[in-house]
Design an enzyme around this catalytic site. Structure first.
Site, mmCIF file in Angstrom:
data_model
loop_
_atom_site.group_PDB
_atom_site.id
_atom_site.type_symbol
_atom_site.label_atom_id
_atom_site.label_comp_id
_atom_site.label_asym_id
_atom_site.label_seq_id
_atom_site.Cartn_x
_atom_site.Cartn_y
_atom_site.Cartn_z
ATOM 1 N N HIS A 164 -5.383 -66.783 23.539
ATOM 2 C CA HIS A 164 -6.570 -66.914 24.361
ATOM 3 C C HIS A 164 -6.645 -68.068 25.601
ATOM 4 O O HIS A 164 -7.751 -68.360 26.092
ATOM 5 C CB HIS A 164 -7.713 -67.118 23.459
ATOM 6 C CG HIS A 164 -7.616 -66.327 22.276
ATOM 7 N ND1 HIS A 164 -8.359 -65.135 22.180
ATOM 8 C CD2 HIS A 164 -7.143 -66.635 20.990
ATOM 9 C CE1 HIS A 164 -8.066 -64.614 20.651
ATOM 10 N NE2 HIS A 164 -7.500 -65.645 20.165
ATOM 11 N N SER A 286 -2.096 -71.974 54.327
ATOM 12 C CA SER A 286 -3.350 -71.590 54.813
ATOM 13 C C SER A 286 -3.317 -71.962 56.251
ATOM 14 O O SER A 286 -2.784 -73.012 57.041
ATOM 15 C CB SER A 286 -4.504 -72.061 53.844
ATOM 16 O OG SER A 286 -5.355 -72.044 54.727
ATOM 17 N N LYS A 334 11.290 -37.887 45.153
ATOM 18 C CA LYS A 334 12.677 -38.755 45.434
ATOM 19 C C LYS A 334 12.141 -40.030 45.962
ATOM 20 O O LYS A 334 12.676 -41.045 45.536
ATOM 21 C CB LYS A 334 13.315 -37.984 46.572
ATOM 22 C CG LYS A 334 14.652 -38.541 46.812
ATOM 23 C CD LYS A 334 15.504 -37.285 47.423
ATOM 24 C CE LYS A 334 15.174 -36.591 48.220
ATOM 25 N NZ LYS A 334 15.675 -35.298 48.852
HETATM 26 N N1 ARG Z 1 15.198 -31.581 49.974
HETATM 27 C C1 ARG Z 1 14.964 -30.845 49.091
HETATM 28 C C2 ARG Z 1 14.505 -31.557 47.945
HETATM 29 O O1 ARG Z 1 14.650 -32.592 47.619
HETATM 30 C C3 ARG Z 1 16.417 -30.108 48.781
HETATM 31 C C4 ARG Z 1 16.290 -28.769 47.827
HETATM 32 C C5 ARG Z 1 15.535 -27.796 48.818
HETATM 33 N N2 ARG Z 1 15.825 -26.594 47.922
HETATM 34 C C6 ARG Z 1 14.779 -25.440 48.356
HETATM 35 N N3 ARG Z 1 14.773 -24.456 47.426
HETATM 36 N N4 ARG Z 1 13.958 -25.502 49.344
HETATM 37 O O2 ARG Z 1 14.085 -30.848 47.062
#
Ligand code: ARG
Length: 464
Positions: A164, A286, A334
């Site tokens: 605590h 600062s 991604k």
């Molecule tokens: N740049 C696309 C992705 O990351 C690649 C795959 C595109 N495939 C498609 N059916 N449009 O998903």
């Protein structure tokens, strides 16, 4: 007004605004995938050249060798920063095909036979992820090793153990440091789970439903060094996003562990505690308060842990309502996982640096021991004399003031170093097995290294 349409590599004309929105950041993000995309293509073309189909193979063995050589040149180009993905390419896959066609003519146009960008990107992401996870695992090990060394250097310097945030029981700096190190090492388990998921080959699933060609999927699995093939083609397309989410979940947990560690460092280096000192050059000042040396670097670890959790949430939210089969939503997975990796990896490296710079103020650590920290030890001493635990507990609680007025002979010998030295069982102050950590660290490092070498070997064999 008439809009000038952009022509893509598939010869489709698309409105430029729509094209730019759908392409998103792929021309930049996909630069990290060039090597892996070329490796995937090399494996696919090699397999095509060995495929028993009709009288003439789609590409001959000699042609496949030509393609592999051209792919190796593309990787070199990318390494020199001379490979560009155009918006009209849309992504790395089309950019590589454009280059290969320019160089090899009709042969370049054949590399996409029996394949879709969907399984290409799934392969690229998995290979990239495997490589990055192994690198991140090594960084986890280096940070843990720095913490173990920090603990060993401080040795048995007593530290007030807290619950605590209140003073609780005697502890040591080493127990604190290696406790955090162990939490960090344990994160390898989650990262390994993500690695195992990434280590599966989706190639040959094409757009997610296979193709009417006798593809040898086991062959590309071997060539690319995956542990096994994802059997079901539809399942392979569904698995895109899943390993990104699994990795982000491991990273979010790792970052939460690092954030707690950073928080302890911030607290214990506050002037009010002063157990630890951060090197001045690791602190920022600062613009108005001349006296300031702030631990911004550690505060940002907390903030980045919050962001990583956000990335994980984004990935799972993106997946949960998406219908089966490929959907473009997946493209946005991604940057989420790439961002998560970059945050986690820089944080690991920066914390390793910080740990190596932190100094311990042993006298401040000792001075912080208030009498209450010894209360449990005193009660246990009574147990050693035959008093039942609960009675001993009440005795100490009832006589607390008297016991600690400095006059009582019963506590006269209490001292942080002596009390710490009495704690010797497994995992406590003097029972920390440094070798245990060092063994786990070197095993994990060796395993990451040998897998990186294996991946490298596949890459070299395919791209030459
Ligand atoms: N740049 C696309 C992705 O990351 C690649 C795959 C595109 N495939 C498609 N059916 N449009 O998903």
């Amino acid at each position: 007004m008439k809009v000038k349409l952009e022509k893509t590599i598939t010869d489709r004309t698309v409105d430029p605004d729509i094209l730019s929105y759908t392409v998103g950041d792929d021309p930049v993000l996909d630069l990290a995938l060039v090597k892996w995309d070329c490796m995937g293509t090399a494996a696919h073309v090699t397999m095509l050249s060995e495929m028993k189909w009709l009288k003439r193979p789609v590409v001959t063995k000699t042609e496949a060798a030509k393609v592999r050589k051209a792919l190796a040149a593309v990787v070199k180009l990318a390494e020199e920063g001379k490979f560009a993905i155009l918006v009209e390419d849309q992504d790395v896959h089309m950019a590589v095909e454009r280059l290969l066609t320019a160089k090899l003519g009709d042969l370049g146009k054949k590399i996409h036979t029996g394949r879709s960008r969907n399984d290409q990107v799934a392969v690229d992401v998995r290979l990239h992820m495997k490589d990055e996870i192994l690198a991140a695992e090594s960084e986890v090990c280096e940070l843990a090793r720095a913490l173990v060394a920090f603990g060993a250097k401080a040795g048995a310097v007593p530290l007030v153990g807290r619950t605590h945030l209140q003073p609780a029981m005697p502890s040591t700096v080493e127990m604190w440091a290696t406790g955090h190190a162990e939490m960090i090492i344990d994160q390898l388990e989650n990262m390994e789970a993500a690695y195992r998921l990434a280590d599966l080959n989706p190639l040959g699933s094409a757009a997610g439903y296979g193709v009417p060609l006798p593809l040898d999927r086991a062959r590309t699995t071997r060539l690319l060094g995956f542990s096994r093939t994802i059997h079901n083609c539809f399942g392979a397309s569904m698995a895109r996003g899943e390993c990104e989410a699994a990795l982000l979940s491991a990273l979010a947990q790792l970052m939460a562990v690092l954030s707690r560690f950073a928080e302890d460092l911030i607290l214990f280096s506050m002037p009010e505690f002063a157990y630890f000192r951060l090197p001045r050059e690791y602190c920022t000042g600062s613009s108005i308060m001349p006296q300031k040396f702030n631990p911004d670097v550690l505060e940002l670890v907390r903030s980045k842990a919050a962001q990583t959790l956000g990335l994980q949430t984004a990935a799972i939210s993106l997946l949960h309502a998406m219908p089966g089969g490929y959907n473009r939503d997946l493209q946005d997975c991604k940057w989420l996982y790439m961002k998560g990796l970059s945050i986690a990896r820089t944080t690991l490296r920066i914390l390793e640096k910080v740990v190596k710079g932190v100094a311990v103020d042993a006298s401040a650590c000792r001075r912080a021991f208030s009498p209450g920290v010894f209360a449990t030890d005193v009660a246990l001493r009574k147990v050693a004399d035959g008093t039942p635990w609960r009675d001993a507990y009440h005795d100490v609680r009832d006589q607390f003031a008297a016991l600690y007025d400095g006059k009582s002979a019963e506590v006269a010998d209490l001292d942080p170093d002596r009390q710490v030295a009495l704690k010797t069982h497994e995992g406590t102050c003097l029972g920390i097995d440094r070798q245990l950590y060092l063994r786990r660290i070197s095993e994990a490092l060796a395993s990451a290294l040998s897998r990186r070498k294996a991946l490298d070997k596949c890459c070299k064999a395919l791209l030459k």
